[in-house]
Design a protein around this motif. Structure first.
Motif, PDB file in Angstrom:
ATOM      1  N   PRO A 187       4.500  22.174  13.287  1.00  0.00           N
ATOM      2  CA  PRO A 187       4.844  20.862  13.251  1.00  0.00           C
ATOM      3  C   PRO A 187       3.868  20.069  12.294  1.00  0.00           C
ATOM      4  O   PRO A 187       2.796  20.398  12.410  1.00  0.00           O
ATOM      5  CB  PRO A 187       5.120  20.245  14.584  1.00  0.00           C
ATOM      6  N   GLU A 188       4.434  19.041  12.232  1.00  0.00           N
ATOM      7  CA  GLU A 188       3.748  18.000  11.042  1.00  0.00           C
ATOM      8  C   GLU A 188       2.314  17.513  11.633  1.00  0.00           C
ATOM      9  O   GLU A 188       1.437  17.404  10.841  1.00  0.00           O
ATOM     10  CB  GLU A 188       4.543  17.144  10.216  1.00  0.00           C
ATOM     11  N   ARG A 203       9.464  22.622   0.260  1.00  0.00           N
ATOM     12  CA  ARG A 203       9.863  22.120   1.329  1.00  0.00           C
ATOM     13  C   ARG A 203      10.841  22.928   2.178  1.00  0.00           C
ATOM     14  O   ARG A 203      10.769  22.944   3.588  1.00  0.00           O
ATOM     15  CB  ARG A 203      10.603  20.710   0.768  1.00  0.00           C
ATOM     16  N   TYR A 242       8.711  25.127   4.374  1.00  0.00           N
ATOM     17  CA  TYR A 242       8.172  24.702   5.347  1.00  0.00           C
ATOM     18  C   TYR A 242       9.161  24.266   6.580  1.00  0.00           C
ATOM     19  O   TYR A 242       8.496  24.477   7.620  1.00  0.00           O
ATOM     20  CB  TYR A 242       7.373  23.193   4.771  1.00  0.00           C
ATOM     21  N   ASP A 243      10.274  23.888   6.245  1.00  0.00           N
ATOM     22  CA  ASP A 243      11.318  23.417   7.084  1.00  0.00           C
ATOM     23  C   ASP A 243      11.617  24.837   7.955  1.00  0.00           C
ATOM     24  O   ASP A 243      12.054  24.462   9.101  1.00  0.00           O
ATOM     25  CB  ASP A 243      12.495  23.129   6.574  1.00  0.00           C
ATOM     26  N   ALA A 267      -0.337  19.756  11.685  1.00  0.00           N
ATOM     27  CA  ALA A 267      -0.693  20.216  10.341  1.00  0.00           C
ATOM     28  C   ALA A 267      -1.563  19.225   9.827  1.00  0.00           C
ATOM     29  O   ALA A 267      -2.702  19.358   9.131  1.00  0.00           O
ATOM     30  CB  ALA A 267       0.367  20.332   9.192  1.00  0.00           C
ATOM     31  N   VAL A 268      -1.307  17.745   9.954  1.00  0.00           N
ATOM     32  CA  VAL A 268      -2.016  16.704   9.765  1.00  0.00           C
ATOM     33  C   VAL A 268      -3.374  16.781  10.401  1.00  0.00           C
ATOM     34  O   VAL A 268      -4.485  16.489   9.844  1.00  0.00           O
ATOM     35  CB  VAL A 268      -1.332  15.279   9.830  1.00  0.00           C
ATOM     36  N   GLU A 270       4.779  14.875  18.188  1.00  0.00           N
ATOM     37  CA  GLU A 270       5.637  16.043  18.345  1.00  0.00           C
ATOM     38  C   GLU A 270       6.426  15.966  19.688  1.00  0.00           C
ATOM     39  O   GLU A 270       7.770  16.347  19.628  1.00  0.00           O
ATOM     40  CB  GLU A 270       4.884  17.347  18.279  1.00  0.00           C
TER      41      GLU A 270
END
Length: 165
Positions: free
Chosen positions: A14-15, A5, A8-9, A18-19, A124
């Motif tokens: 951005p998530e 984590r 990644y931070d 990624a998703v 985002e």
């Protein structure tokens, strides 16, 4: 898990994107939606978008790190960075990640990128608005001046004192 984590931070991806990069191939497998055009066109256009996205992300990250005296923390800027890609766009790492997502989707020839990319970008954008409120609290008038001059994602920076429509 804490170490993963932490890495990644400090990664400027951005998530939402990624998703999207995970969901796109799943959707394509369940219900293929091929892009029009040849494989060569997909590869060429996708590689150009991918390269531009990586270059923009790397440039922005280097500029942020250059402006950090201590340990680099992506989410905790020590100063307001307004040089490099930040002179053209307030959120170049978001734009870079969008180009990366677009590039991967186009290389794969998946039309689902036209769905997953905007969904991630909307998520985002909400994060960018929260970031901007935090930057305004942290940097006050310096942020307000910067916000007036530099577009959020795309456009031409404005000169100080020029009237805006």
């Amino acid at each position: 898990m804490t170490r993963i984590r932490a890495v990644y931070d400090n990664t400027p991806f951005p998530e939402g994107q990624a998703v999207g990069l995970v969901v796109d191939p799943v959707l394509d497998r369940v219900r293929p939606m091929p892009l029009p055009g040849s494989r060569a066109l997909h590869l060429t256009a996708g590689l150009l978008a991918l390269a531009a996205g990586f270059a923009l992300d790397a440039w922005a990250l280097m500029e942020r790190r250059r402006r950090t005296a201590g340990e680099f923390r992506l989410e905790e800027p020590e100063s307001l960075v307004t040089t490099g890609p930040y002179a053209w766009c307030r959120h170049p790492m978001y734009v870079g990640s969008w180009l990366i997502h677009l590039g991967v989707g186009v290389i794969r020839g998946s039309g689902w990128v036209a769905v997953t990319l905007p969904v991630g970008a909307i998520a985002e954008h909400l994060g960018a608005l929260a970031e901007e409120r935090a930057l305004h609290r942290a940097f006050g008038e310096e942020w307000a001046d910067y916000r007036e001059r530099v577009p959020r994602y795309a456009g031409w920076p404005r000169r100080r004192g020029r009237a805006t429509a």
